[in-house]
Design a protein around this motif. Structure first.
Motif, PDB file in Angstrom:
ATOM      1  N   VAL A   1      25.660 -19.475  26.811  1.00  0.00           N
ATOM      2  CA  VAL A   1      24.564 -19.529  25.996  1.00  0.00           C
ATOM      3  C   VAL A   1      24.077 -20.707  25.652  1.00  0.00           C
ATOM      4  O   VAL A   1      24.801 -21.743  25.622  1.00  0.00           O
ATOM      5  CB  VAL A   1      25.206 -18.848  24.890  1.00  0.00           C
ATOM      6  CG1 VAL A   1      23.922 -18.610  23.761  1.00  0.00           C
ATOM      7  CG2 VAL A   1      25.583 -17.327  25.101  1.00  0.00           C
ATOM      8  N   GLY A   2      22.546 -20.970  25.753  1.00  0.00           N
ATOM      9  CA  GLY A   2      21.943 -22.026  25.403  1.00  0.00           C
ATOM     10  C   GLY A   2      21.497 -22.820  26.809  1.00  0.00           C
ATOM     11  O   GLY A   2      20.605 -23.688  26.535  1.00  0.00           O
ATOM     12  N   GLN A   3      22.157 -22.551  27.988  1.00  0.00           N
ATOM     13  CA  GLN A   3      21.751 -23.154  28.904  1.00  0.00           C
ATOM     14  C   GLN A   3      20.303 -22.808  29.600  1.00  0.00           C
ATOM     15  O   GLN A   3      19.922 -21.780  29.256  1.00  0.00           O
ATOM     16  CB  GLN A   3      22.760 -22.906  30.382  1.00  0.00           C
ATOM     17  CG  GLN A   3      23.917 -23.540  30.115  1.00  0.00           C
ATOM     18  CD  GLN A   3      25.114 -23.208  31.394  1.00  0.00           C
ATOM     19  OE1 GLN A   3      24.888 -22.091  31.613  1.00  0.00           O
ATOM     20  NE2 GLN A   3      25.879 -24.093  31.762  1.00  0.00           N
ATOM     21  N   LYS A   4      19.554 -23.802  30.585  1.00  0.00           N
ATOM     22  CA  LYS A   4      18.462 -23.573  30.758  1.00  0.00           C
ATOM     23  C   LYS A   4      18.481 -22.965  32.367  1.00  0.00           C
ATOM     24  O   LYS A   4      19.412 -23.622  32.910  1.00  0.00           O
ATOM     25  CB  LYS A   4      17.630 -24.801  30.737  1.00  0.00           C
ATOM     26  CG  LYS A   4      16.261 -24.840  31.232  1.00  0.00           C
ATOM     27  CD  LYS A   4      15.378 -25.966  31.076  1.00  0.00           C
ATOM     28  CE  LYS A   4      14.935 -26.257  29.621  1.00  0.00           C
ATOM     29  NZ  LYS A   4      13.768 -27.164  29.328  1.00  0.00           N
TER      30      LYS A   4
ATOM     31  N   GLN B   1      20.307 -16.470  26.042  1.00  0.00           N
ATOM     32  CA  GLN B   1      20.248 -16.142  24.771  1.00  0.00           C
ATOM     33  C   GLN B   1      21.711 -15.501  24.387  1.00  0.00           C
ATOM     34  O   GLN B   1      22.201 -15.753  23.369  1.00  0.00           O
ATOM     35  CB  GLN B   1      19.275 -15.405  24.320  1.00  0.00           C
ATOM     36  CG  GLN B   1      17.904 -15.927  23.605  1.00  0.00           C
ATOM     37  CD  GLN B   1      17.102 -14.942  22.876  1.00  0.00           C
ATOM     38  OE1 GLN B   1      17.026 -13.779  23.685  1.00  0.00           O
ATOM     39  NE2 GLN B   1      16.290 -15.359  22.228  1.00  0.00           N
ATOM     40  N   GLU B   2      21.985 -14.568  25.322  1.00  0.00           N
ATOM     41  CA  GLU B   2      23.245 -14.050  25.237  1.00  0.00           C
ATOM     42  C   GLU B   2      23.724 -13.623  26.542  1.00  0.00           C
ATOM     43  O   GLU B   2      22.963 -13.247  27.467  1.00  0.00           O
ATOM     44  CB  GLU B   2      23.081 -12.792  24.261  1.00  0.00           C
ATOM     45  CG  GLU B   2      22.075 -11.805  24.622  1.00  0.00           C
ATOM     46  CD  GLU B   2      22.149 -10.600  23.482  1.00  0.00           C
ATOM     47  OE1 GLU B   2      21.129  -9.741  23.749  1.00  0.00           O
ATOM     48  OE2 GLU B   2      22.911 -10.369  22.649  1.00  0.00           O
ATOM     49  N   ILE B   3      25.080 -13.507  26.390  1.00  0.00           N
ATOM     50  CA  ILE B   3      25.642 -12.796  28.027  1.00  0.00           C
ATOM     51  C   ILE B   3      26.651 -11.439  27.492  1.00  0.00           C
ATOM     52  O   ILE B   3      27.362 -11.471  26.446  1.00  0.00           O
ATOM     53  CB  ILE B   3      26.772 -13.876  28.315  1.00  0.00           C
ATOM     54  CG1 ILE B   3      25.863 -15.174  28.555  1.00  0.00           C
ATOM     55  CG2 ILE B   3      27.371 -13.526  29.692  1.00  0.00           C
ATOM     56  CD1 ILE B   3      26.836 -16.511  28.815  1.00  0.00           C
ATOM     57  N   LYS B   4      25.948 -10.637  27.967  1.00  0.00           N
ATOM     58  CA  LYS B   4      26.493  -9.263  27.862  1.00  0.00           C
ATOM     59  C   LYS B   4      27.251  -8.752  29.084  1.00  0.00           C
ATOM     60  O   LYS B   4      27.498  -9.312  30.194  1.00  0.00           O
ATOM     61  CB  LYS B   4      25.415  -8.070  27.545  1.00  0.00           C
ATOM     62  CG  LYS B   4      24.660  -8.291  26.107  1.00  0.00           C
ATOM     63  CD  LYS B   4      25.591  -7.868  25.125  1.00  0.00           C
ATOM     64  CE  LYS B   4      24.813  -7.847  23.666  1.00  0.00           C
ATOM     65  NZ  LYS B   4      25.739  -7.706  22.647  1.00  0.00           N
ATOM     66  N   ASP B   5      27.954  -7.404  28.829  1.00  0.00           N
ATOM     67  CA  ASP B   5      28.724  -6.968  30.042  1.00  0.00           C
ATOM     68  C   ASP B   5      27.920  -6.681  31.289  1.00  0.00           C
ATOM     69  O   ASP B   5      28.397  -7.110  32.219  1.00  0.00           O
ATOM     70  CB  ASP B   5      29.489  -5.674  29.686  1.00  0.00           C
ATOM     71  CG  ASP B   5      30.633  -6.001  28.578  1.00  0.00           C
ATOM     72  OD1 ASP B   5      31.034  -7.175  28.643  1.00  0.00           O
ATOM     73  OD2 ASP B   5      30.904  -4.997  28.107  1.00  0.00           O
ATOM     74  N   SER B   6      26.740  -6.348  31.274  1.00  0.00           N
ATOM     75  CA  SER B   6      26.065  -6.153  32.434  1.00  0.00           C
ATOM     76  C   SER B   6      24.725  -6.867  32.463  1.00  0.00           C
ATOM     77  O   SER B   6      23.870  -6.457  33.557  1.00  0.00           O
ATOM     78  CB  SER B   6      25.761  -4.413  32.380  1.00  0.00           C
ATOM     79  OG  SER B   6      24.920  -3.928  31.249  1.00  0.00           O
ATOM     80  N   TYR B   7      24.513  -7.378  31.598  1.00  0.00           N
ATOM     81  CA  TYR B   7      23.203  -8.598  31.761  1.00  0.00           C
ATOM     82  C   TYR B   7      23.186  -9.822  30.809  1.00  0.00           C
ATOM     83  O   TYR B   7      24.243  -9.644  29.992  1.00  0.00           O
ATOM     84  CB  TYR B   7      21.959  -7.795  31.404  1.00  0.00           C
ATOM     85  CG  TYR B   7      21.936  -7.469  29.852  1.00  0.00           C
ATOM     86  CD1 TYR B   7      21.314  -8.162  28.813  1.00  0.00           C
ATOM     87  CD2 TYR B   7      22.384  -5.992  29.323  1.00  0.00           C
ATOM     88  CE1 TYR B   7      21.282  -8.005  27.303  1.00  0.00           C
ATOM     89  CE2 TYR B   7      22.268  -5.748  28.158  1.00  0.00           C
ATOM     90  CZ  TYR B   7      21.791  -6.476  27.295  1.00  0.00           C
ATOM     91  OH  TYR B   7      21.497  -5.981  25.961  1.00  0.00           O
ATOM     92  N   VAL B   8      22.508 -10.662  31.380  1.00  0.00           N
ATOM     93  CA  VAL B   8      22.225 -11.926  30.073  1.00  0.00           C
ATOM     94  C   VAL B   8      20.830 -11.890  29.809  1.00  0.00           C
ATOM     95  O   VAL B   8      19.889 -11.715  30.557  1.00  0.00           O
ATOM     96  CB  VAL B   8      22.345 -13.176  30.941  1.00  0.00           C
ATOM     97  CG1 VAL B   8      23.841 -13.405  31.254  1.00  0.00           C
ATOM     98  CG2 VAL B   8      21.553 -13.507  32.286  1.00  0.00           C
ATOM     99  N   ARG B   9      20.693 -11.998  28.540  1.00  0.00           N
ATOM    100  CA  ARG B   9      19.252 -12.191  28.116  1.00  0.00           C
ATOM    101  C   ARG B   9      18.708 -13.605  28.169  1.00  0.00           C
ATOM    102  O   ARG B   9      19.475 -14.512  27.669  1.00  0.00           O
ATOM    103  CB  ARG B   9      19.238 -11.596  26.602  1.00  0.00           C
ATOM    104  CG  ARG B   9      17.718 -11.694  26.108  1.00  0.00           C
ATOM    105  CD  ARG B   9      17.733 -11.035  24.570  1.00  0.00           C
ATOM    106  NE  ARG B   9      17.875  -9.629  24.577  1.00  0.00           N
ATOM    107  CZ  ARG B   9      17.044  -8.575  24.913  1.00  0.00           C
ATOM    108  NH1 ARG B   9      15.779  -9.133  25.125  1.00  0.00           N
ATOM    109  NH2 ARG B   9      17.084  -7.470  25.193  1.00  0.00           N
TER     110      ARG B   9
END
Lengths: 315, 218
Positions: free
Chosen positions: B185-188, B110-118
Motif C-alpha cells: 500500500v502506498g506504492q506508485k 490504496q488497498e490490497i484485497k484478496d482478489s484485487y488491488v485498488r
C-alpha cells in the motif's frame, strides 16, 4: 356476332394477362419466410419464433412457423416442404448441431438462404449465416460469480442440456474454464436433463440421495434451474443450496426477484430474431456475403440488478 | 532330398528366407507410418495456431494500441456523462450493450484485497480509483478492447475463445505473481489494462480492470 365473339375472347385474354401479371407482382413483393423451430414446448423458443414472425410481417413478408418437436426427422420434413412450397428464406433454430446440417444443406442446395437463430450448426457451409448468443462468454462471467458466491470452496452439481446441442457444451466449457481453476470447488455429479424442467427435478432428487451436502447447482438453462429449485424446495434445502441458470426466462427472473434462484444469464432472443430477419431482407435485396457467425451479448442477472431486466431481455 | 552345407533342406531354407524378408518388410512398413486420430491432429494444429495468434497479439498489436490508451479518470468522466457515445471510446465485439476499453496510467496503491488491488489515479477533482483484478482474470477484455482481433480474422469461435484463455493465462501466470510478491500500500505503479462495461448498467463501482502490464515505480 363475330365482332362480339372477338371482343369476348380479347376480354378473356386480357383478364388472364392481368391476373398473371398481378400474381407475378405479388410474388416479387411478398417474400415468404419459413421459421423452423426446434420446439414450441419451451416458452423461450416460442418467444424467439413469434418475434421473428412479427418482425418479418412488419417488414411486409409472409412468415410461417414450423415446430420440429426436437425431432430431426420432422425438421427434415419441414425443410422439404419449405423447399417444395418455394419459400424465399429459412430461419432455423436447429434441433441438433450435427443432425440438422443435412437438412439445412437441402435448402442451401435449392438456392434458399438459411439463417440460424440461437442454435449453431457444426458445418459453416450449411448455413448462410449463424446468429447466436455468446453463451461461452456468458458462462465465463457466471462462473466468476459462482466462485465468488461459494467463497472459492464447496461441492456442486452440474445439469447439462441436450448433449447434441452446441449450446450445452459452450455453456459448460465457459463455466468450467473458470470454476476448474479453483481446486477447493468440487463437482460431485454431472448429468444431462435435456433442458427439461421435470427431468431436472427428477435428476436432482436422485443426486441429492447420494450427495445431500452440496452447496450449489449449475444448470445449462432456466427450465432445468427451475426444476432443480423445485426439487430443493421439496427437500427443504432451497435456502442452503444456490441454483444458477441460463436464459433469462420469465419464471427465472421472477424467482431471482423473490430470493429463489441465485442468478441467470439473460439472452436476447429479440435481437437474434430481428437480426436474422434483417439479414433475410438484405439477402432479398441482393446481398450475398454475410458473416459466418454473429454473436449476440448475454448479460448476468443477479438479485442486485434484476429490477432492470424483463424476461427474455424484452426491450 | 537336396541339402545345403549346413544340412538344412532347401525348402525349409527358402521358407526361412521369405519369412525373414516378410518380417523385415512388416517392420519397415509399420515404422514408416505414424497413425494418429484426425481429431488429435486438428487439435494440435489449432493449439499451435492459437498460441501464435495470442503471442502476436499480446506482444505486437496490443502494445501499439495501448500506447495511445486514455488516462483512467478522463475516460471514466467521459463515460459517466449522460448520452455519451461509448463507441468513440471503446470497442464492441458482439451485438449488444457490452463495450471494452483500454487504459494507461500511473497511480498509488490504496488497498490490497484478496482478489484485487485498488489504485488511486489523478488529483483533486480529476481523481478516481479503480480495482485492478489479481484473481478473476478470465473474460474477453484483453482480447477485445483493442479492436485489433476479430472473430472473422480467426474463423472458428472455439479458437477465438481459446485466444482469450491464452491471454488471460499469460497475465495470471506471468504478470500477477511477480506483482503480488512486491506490492505494498502506498506504492506508485504504472499500469496498462482493459475493462468491460455494460451500457445498460453504466459506470458501476465494482468493475475490475484486467491488467496487461503492472510496473512498480518506487
Amino acid at each position: 356476332m363475330r365482332i362480339v365473339n372477338r371482343c369476348l375472347w380479347m376480354g378473356i385474354l386480357l383478364s388472364l394477362l392481368i391476373a398473371c401479371g398481378r400474381g407475378e407482382a405479388d410474388k416479387t413483393q411478398q417474400k415468404q419466410i419459413a421459421i423452423i423451430v426446434s420446439t414450441l414446448n419451451n416458452p423461450w423458443f416460442v418467444f424467439l419464433a413469434e418475434t421473428a414472425r412479427e418482425e418479418a410481417e412488419s417488414r411486409g413478408y409472409v412468415a410461417r412457423i414450423f415446430d420440429s418437436q426436437n425431432n430431426t426427422s420432422l425438421e427434415s420434413d419441414h425443410f422439404e416442404n419449405a423447399v417444395a412450397l418455394g419459400y424465399d428464406a429459412i430461419l432455423l433454430n436447429a434441433t441438433d448441431s450435427d443432425g440438422s446440417v443435412a437438412n439445412a444443406r437441402k435448402a442451401i442446395e435449392a438456392g434458399i438462404p438459411v439463417f440460424c437463430m440461437d442454435r449453431e450448426l457444426n458445418n459453416p457451409n450449411a448455413a448462410t449465416s449463424q446468429i447466436v448468443s455468446d453463451s461461452y462468454s456468458g458462462c465465463v462471467e457466471l462462473g466468476g460469480l459462482f466462485v465468488r458466491s461459494l467463497g472459492q470452496k464447496g461441492k456442486y452439481v452440474e445439469l447439462l442440456g441436450l448433449v447434441g446441442d452446441n449450446n450445452t457444451w459452450n455453456r459448460s466449457k465457459g463455466f468450467h474454464y473458470v470454476v476448474d481453476h479453483f481446486p477447493e470447488i468440487k463437482m460431485v455429479a454431472q448429468q444431462s436433463a435435456d433442458f427439461d424442467r421435470n427431468k431436472a427435478m427428477e435428476v436432482l432428487e436422485s443426486i441429492l440421495q447420494a450427495h445431500p451436502d452440496i452447496d450449489a447447482v449449475f444448470c445449462g438453462n432456466d427450465a432445468m434451474a427451475m426444476g432443480a429449485y423445485q426439487a430443493l424446495v421439496a427437500a427443504g434445502k432451497d435456502k442452503k443450496i444456490q441454483v444458477f441458470g441460463f436464459d433469462g426466462s420469465e419464471d427465472a427472473v421472477s424467482s431471482i426477484q423473490s430470493d429463489g434462484l441465485a442468478a441467470t444469464v439473460m439472452q436476447f432472443p429479440q435481437k437474434i430474431a430481428e437480426t436474422a430477419v434483417a439479414f433475410s431482407g438484405e439477402y432479398f435485396e441482393g446481398k450475398t456475403s454475410f458473416p459466418q457467425k454473429t454473436l449476440v451479448d448475454v448479460e448476468l442477472v443477479t438479485p442486485a440488478n434484476v429490477s432492470i431486466y424483463s424476461s427474455y431481455g424484452k426491450e | 532330398m537336396v541339402k545345403n552345407d549346413k544340412n538344412i533342406p532347401s525348402k525349409k531354407r527358402r521358407a526361412l528366407k521369405y519369412g525373414l524378408i516378410g518380417l523385415i518388410a512388416v517392420f519397415l512398413i509399420y515404422h514408416s507410418f505414424d497413425v494418429v486420430s484426425l481429431d488429435s491432429r486438428k487439435k494440435g494444429g489449432d493449439e499451435e495456431d492459437v498460441t501464435q495468434l495470442a503471442d502476436a497479439y499480446f506482444l505486437q498489436s496490443l502494445p501499439k494500441v495501448l500506447a495511445d490508451a486514455p488516462e483512467p479518470c478522463t475516460l471514466l468522466a467521459a463515460l459517466s456523462q449522460k448520452d455519451q457515445d461509448w463507441a468513440s471510446y471503446g470497442k464492441q465485439t458482439n451485438i449488444g450493450n457490452r463495450y471494452y476499453f483500454l487504459i494507461r496510467g500511473e497511480g498509488n496503491i490504496q488497498e490490497i484485497k484478496d482478489s484485487y488491488v485498488r489504485v488511486a489515479f489523478g488529483e483533486g477533482e480529476q481523481a478516481c480509483s479503480l480495482r485492478i483484478a489479481t484473481v478473476y482474470i478470465f473474460g474477453n477484455e484483453i482480447r477485445d478492447a483493442s479492436g485489433k482481433l476479430a472473430l472473422a480474422d480467426v474463423g472458428e469461435l472455439t479458437k477465438f475463445n481459446a485466444i482469450s484463455e491464452k491471454l488471460n493465462k499469460r497475465v495470471r501466470e506471468e504478470i500477477i505473481p511477480e506483482f503480488l510478491e512486491k506490492v505494498q500500500v502506498g506504492q506508485k505503479i504504472q499500469i496498462t489494462g482493459a475493462f468491460a462495461l455494460n451500457r445498460r448498467l453504466g459506470v458501476t463501482d465494482d468493475f475490475e480492470v484486467m491488467p496487461v502490464q503492472l510496473q512498480i515505480v518506487d
